[in-house]
Design an enzyme around this catalytic site. Sequence first.
Site, PDB file in Angstrom:
ATOM      1  N   SER A   7       0.786  -1.232   0.000  1.00  0.00           N
ATOM      2  CA  SER A   7       0.000   0.000   0.000  1.00  0.00           C
ATOM      3  C   SER A   7       0.821   1.286   0.000  1.00  0.00           C
ATOM      4  O   SER A   7       0.373   2.295  -0.510  1.00  0.00           O
ATOM      5  CB  SER A   7      -0.979   0.004   1.168  1.00  0.00           C
ATOM      6  OG  SER A   7      -0.333  -0.344   2.354  1.00  0.00           O
ATOM      7  N   HIS A  42      -5.348  -4.463  -2.402  1.00  0.00           N
ATOM      8  CA  HIS A  42      -5.205  -3.437  -3.441  1.00  0.00           C
ATOM      9  C   HIS A  42      -5.237  -4.015  -4.857  1.00  0.00           C
ATOM     10  O   HIS A  42      -5.285  -3.261  -5.821  1.00  0.00           O
ATOM     11  CB  HIS A  42      -3.890  -2.662  -3.255  1.00  0.00           C
ATOM     12  CG  HIS A  42      -3.927  -1.728  -2.097  1.00  0.00           C
ATOM     13  ND1 HIS A  42      -4.603  -0.525  -2.134  1.00  0.00           N
ATOM     14  CD2 HIS A  42      -3.391  -1.812  -0.866  1.00  0.00           C
ATOM     15  CE1 HIS A  42      -4.472   0.090  -0.975  1.00  0.00           C
ATOM     16  NE2 HIS A  42      -3.739  -0.666  -0.185  1.00  0.00           N
ATOM     17  N   LYS A  63     -12.067  -1.519  -1.497  1.00  0.00           N
ATOM     18  CA  LYS A  63     -11.214  -0.764  -2.417  1.00  0.00           C
ATOM     19  C   LYS A  63     -11.840  -0.799  -3.817  1.00  0.00           C
ATOM     20  O   LYS A  63     -12.863  -0.167  -4.005  1.00  0.00           O
ATOM     21  CB  LYS A  63      -9.778  -1.261  -2.316  1.00  0.00           C
ATOM     22  CG  LYS A  63      -9.223  -0.784  -0.961  1.00  0.00           C
ATOM     23  CD  LYS A  63      -7.884  -1.247  -0.571  1.00  0.00           C
ATOM     24  CE  LYS A  63      -7.526  -0.594   0.760  1.00  0.00           C
ATOM     25  NZ  LYS A  63      -6.826  -1.461   1.677  1.00  0.00           N
TER      26      LYS A  63
HETATM   27  C1  LIG Z   1      -6.943  -1.680   3.143  1.00  0.00           C
HETATM   28  C2  LIG Z   1      -6.256  -2.911   3.507  1.00  0.00           C
HETATM   29  C3  LIG Z   1      -6.785  -3.773   4.473  1.00  0.00           C
HETATM   30  C4  LIG Z   1      -7.984  -3.421   5.288  1.00  0.00           C
HETATM   31  O1  LIG Z   1      -9.191  -3.664   4.609  1.00  0.00           O
HETATM   32  P1  LIG Z   1     -10.520  -3.084   5.258  1.00  0.00           P
HETATM   33  O2  LIG Z   1     -11.592  -3.813   4.556  1.00  0.00           O
HETATM   34  O3  LIG Z   1     -10.514  -1.628   5.002  1.00  0.00           O
HETATM   35  O4  LIG Z   1     -10.453  -3.399   6.696  1.00  0.00           O
HETATM   36  C5  LIG Z   1      -6.130  -4.965   4.718  1.00  0.00           C
HETATM   37  N1  LIG Z   1      -4.988  -5.276   4.071  1.00  0.00           N
HETATM   38  C6  LIG Z   1      -4.452  -4.466   3.146  1.00  0.00           C
HETATM   39  C7  LIG Z   1      -3.200  -4.865   2.448  1.00  0.00           C
HETATM   40  C8  LIG Z   1      -5.059  -3.245   2.850  1.00  0.00           C
HETATM   41  O5  LIG Z   1      -4.514  -2.439   1.950  1.00  0.00           O
END
Ligand SMILES: *Cc1c(COP(=O)(O)O)cnc(C)c1O
Length: 389
Positions: free
Chosen positions: A180, A208, A237
């Site tokens: 990320s 992602h 996302k």
């Molecule tokens: C955004 C993200 C999460 C968290 O997901 P949510 O559904 O927002 O809790 C977990 N792992 C990674 C790698 C992320 O980028």
Amino acid sequence: MKIDAWLHERLDSVKEAGVYRNLRTMNGAPVPERRIDGKNQTVWSSNNYLGLASHSRLISAAQEALQQFGAGSSGSRLTTGNSAWHEKLEKKIAGFKRTEAALLFSSGYLANIGVLSSLPETEDVILSDQLNHASMIDGCRLSKADTVVYRHMDMDDLENKLNDTQRYQRRFIVTDGVFSMDGTIAPLDQIISLAKRYHAFVIVDDAHATGVLGESGGGTSEYFGVYPDIVIGTLSKAVGTEGGFAAGSAVFIDFLLNHARTFIFQTAIPPASCAAAYEAFEMIEASGEKRELLFSYINMIRTSLKDMGYLVKGEHTPIIPVVIGDTRKTVTFAEKLQDNGIYAPAIRPPTVAPGESRIRLTITADHSMGDIEHLLTSFHSIGKELHII
Ligand SMILES: *Cc1c(COP(=O)(O)O)cnc(C)c1O
């Protein structure tokens, strides 16, 4: 109030360290052009990669399910919270990820915690990439197994650590699919061949990459054409809604349903969210147009910024980290972007290493050519003004 004085003190040290966080109010639907704290800005930091969060088809699907199933699910999946929509969405996710089964969690965060705290046992070890997401790190902390951290995407280091951990009963390699903060793509093909050689299991958090990477948006596994034992993901996302999931074999899902505490003791997400996410997967599967548009934007922006002389990190993903270096300069850069109506955060230590402060851009298919031109001319003029390029 003694407790308040104590908390003020603790927050003061956060402020002194320059890492104080606060909220900004975003008005309206999650589209690129928004009013933020009363000022018009183009957002370049959203995870809504395909622009689905505000799509009329998702909204209609949710509205219909809302009417029929109500606003909340009323209980955990194992008590009164399970609906046909939850099951339908899980089947959809399993098909999409090419696994036997999938299980919904309330978020990707809770999916990671649920899997990592239940699956590895005391006599096992987790090998975790240095730059893994906080939810995987917390999952490792809650796990009964030991954790060994390997250098970011360093396959030699991973192999050394696989060698050094042969005394453990089982080894689990856990990695983000797309990282990320760096926009790098985990070399899943190499990780899986190492895992085969050393009899380890692979868990990929494809938060992602889901909907973004691969011919049909299937994620890192489709991108490399290799399939890990377990895939974790989020619906928050590219899928544009909320909730998380774990996908794998049918017996793994049955295991989670019986052991993952963040599944057992959590209220199910509302059926309306499931209906919207289901619609999103239908759209992701049916058409690559949005993905193609997104990648044409990614190419254009990466190339232009590099040509200007910027240090652009990462690979071809919607996450574009532009390294400025000095923390103060990076903060000034972000402020000047905001003065130009561009909303993109300065990422500083401790989130990244000292000297690696950066502006982190995320690109969505909802951005327009006009947005991109404005972004690039602003990067050009601010970069010159601050003597970065
Ligand atoms: C955004 C993200 C999460 C968290 O997901 P949510 O559904 O927002 O809790 C977990 N792992 C990674 C790698 C992320 O980028």
